[in-house]
Design an enzyme around this catalytic site. Structure first.
Site, PDB file in Angstrom:
ATOM      1  N   HIS A  34       6.432   8.458   5.213  1.00 42.61           N
ATOM      2  CA  HIS A  34       7.390   7.663   5.979  1.00 42.61           C
ATOM      3  C   HIS A  34       8.774   7.987   5.459  1.00 42.61           C
ATOM      4  O   HIS A  34       8.984   8.116   4.249  1.00 42.61           O
ATOM      5  CB  HIS A  34       7.126   6.161   5.834  1.00 42.61           C
ATOM      6  CG  HIS A  34       7.702   5.366   6.972  1.00 42.61           C
ATOM      7  ND1 HIS A  34       9.054   5.284   7.213  1.00 42.61           N
ATOM      8  CD2 HIS A  34       7.101   4.642   7.949  1.00 42.61           C
ATOM      9  CE1 HIS A  34       9.263   4.535   8.274  1.00 42.61           C
ATOM     10  NE2 HIS A  34       8.089   4.131   8.746  1.00 42.61           N
ATOM     11  N   GLU A  66       3.896   1.504  15.746  1.00 45.57           N
ATOM     12  CA  GLU A  66       4.810   0.362  15.730  1.00 45.57           C
ATOM     13  C   GLU A  66       4.175  -0.896  16.308  1.00 45.57           C
ATOM     14  O   GLU A  66       4.538  -2.008  15.948  1.00 45.57           O
ATOM     15  CB  GLU A  66       6.084   0.700  16.508  1.00 45.57           C
ATOM     16  CG  GLU A  66       6.924   1.819  15.903  1.00 45.57           C
ATOM     17  CD  GLU A  66       7.565   1.442  14.575  1.00 45.57           C
ATOM     18  OE1 GLU A  66       7.459   0.263  14.165  1.00 45.57           O
ATOM     19  OE2 GLU A  66       8.160   2.317  13.944  1.00 45.57           O
ATOM     20  N   ASP A 103       2.811   9.649  12.776  1.00 42.96           N
ATOM     21  CA  ASP A 103       2.903   8.737  13.909  1.00 42.96           C
ATOM     22  C   ASP A 103       3.910   9.285  14.912  1.00 42.96           C
ATOM     23  O   ASP A 103       4.833  10.019  14.562  1.00 42.96           O
ATOM     24  CB  ASP A 103       3.269   7.318  13.471  1.00 42.96           C
ATOM     25  CG  ASP A 103       4.226   7.289  12.285  1.00 42.96           C
ATOM     26  OD1 ASP A 103       4.811   8.340  11.943  1.00 42.96           O
ATOM     27  OD2 ASP A 103       4.390   6.210  11.693  1.00 42.96           O
TER      28      ASP A 103
END
Length: 381
Positions: A159, A132, A73
């Site tokens: 993550h 997000e 991301d």
């Protein structure tokens, strides 16, 4: 191939240019320029008009049996940085407070390795915007980005985790992240004078009963061995003490470890709202917004293989972790493609989304080495 010092420099540059969901133009341009500096012999780069800040890079294998996807991301959070670092955010009110700068850098390190060491299988690197907010994973899927040779047979992603030692790999069978759903409830009755309740229809009283009933959903409708959360964090009703409120709004969130659990909780909320509406003779409107934030449910076979490799790899510190009740939109993609999400430890006293988050940079190269090793191992099977 990118060295550790190269990777740290990349991470620090990315940290200075954080951008919010679907606004990651500067980030996208820097990522594109960085990838174009790599050996291009095996690479194919694809951008998307429908999702302009997304980028996909296909590494062509020499004897492909499958396409292995790796997602990172790229967006940041509306947080004013307070780290005091010399490479702090240059964008006021925006910060990589969730460590996506670390995520992108690790992905670039892995991609750099395979740009010079042709893999056996095809590798698909997906630089995803809007994790997000705005459900970038769901958007990318529904826009048809994953089709033909751009469709992964399995998907992996990480993550960062400040609670794990720098460079450690954490994972678990089952759910890694909970799924999340936003809850909005509007109760519409009839306002009136506080002295004449018989002529009004009080939404505050109805809201109080609704909130009380919601508290029984987890305790009486969910298997106690499993886990779920309903938090109603905001209520707004009325204008002044001596006027009966004709409208009250309740806002909250649901967290669940499986999509089935979330759907069960959703249905109980619908039942309760319908019942309150009938009991108090008013309109009760329930809005549930999950978007792409489904539970991150790791595929059993792939995750067992991933954990087995990380446990046996000599230079990997593997930690079995508990599920987290935070949300992650990679869950939507894992509902469409089998895969595994895992943690990369970054050893920090500050938590994710904190204005003082300062991940340890030594985690970057260790993450690159662990993931590169796993992908090479996966391609031998």
């Amino acid at each position: 191939m990118l060295s550790e010092s190269d990777l740290i420099a990349i991470r620090r540059h990315l940290h200075q240019i954080p951008e919010l969901a679907l606004q990651e133009t500067e980030t996208h341009q820097f990522l594109l320029e960085t990838v174009k500096k790599m050996e291009q012999k095996f690479l194919e780069i694809r951008n998307s008009e429908e999702l302009p800040t997304a980028m996909m890079v296909l590494v062509h294998g020499f004897d492909p049996q499958r396409t292995i996807g790796y997602r990172t991301d790229i967006d940041a959070l509306p947080v004013e940085e307070q780290t005091g670092l010399p490479y702090s955010s240059k964008h006021p009110g925006v910060m990589h407070a969730c460590g996506h700068d670390i995520h992108m850098t690790v992905a670039l390190g892995v991609l750099s390795y395979f740009s010079e060491h042709q893999p056996k299988d095809n590798l698909l690197f997906f630089f995803q915007p809007a994790e997000e907010s705005e459900s970038g994973g769901k958007q990318s899927y529904e826009l048809g980005l994953f089709h033909g040779r751009w469709r992964p047979d399995e998907f992996y992603g990480l993550h960062d985790n400040p609670d794990l030692p720098a460079g450690a790999i954490g994972c678990r069978m089952g759910t890694l992240f909970a799924g999340t759903t936003e809850v909005n409830i509007d109760l519409n009755g009839k306002g009136g004078h506080a002295a004449y309740p018989q002529d009004a229809n009080d939404t505050v009283v109805a809201a109080a009963m609704l909130i009380s009933q919601v508290q029984t959903v987890i305790s009486r409708s969910i298997d106690p061995i499993q886990s779920g959360v309903i938090t109603l964090g905001k209520i707004d009703g009325g204008t002044i003490r001596n006027v009966i409120a004709g409208h009250t709004r309740i806002e909250g969130t649901i967290r669940g470890l499986t999509q089935k659990m979330i759907e069960t909780i959703d249905q109980r909320l619908k039942d309760i709202c319908e019942g309150i509406g009938r009991s108090y003779n008013m309109d009760v409107h329930l809005e549930l917004n999950q978007g792409g934030y489904w539970p991150v449910e790791n595929n059993p076979q792939l995750t067992k293989r991933f954990i087995s490799y990380m446990q046996s790899a000599p230079n990997v510190n593997f930690v079995e972790t508990a599920p987290a009740m935070t949300g992650e939109d990679f869950g939507f993609l894992l509902a469409k493609f089998p895969g595994t999400m895992f943690w990369l430890g970054v050893d920090d006293d500050s938590q994710l989304h904190s204005a003082t988050l300062t991940p340890k940079e030594e985690a970057i190269q260790q993450g690159v080495d662990a993931i590169t090793g796993f992908l090479e191992y996966r391609m031998t099977e």
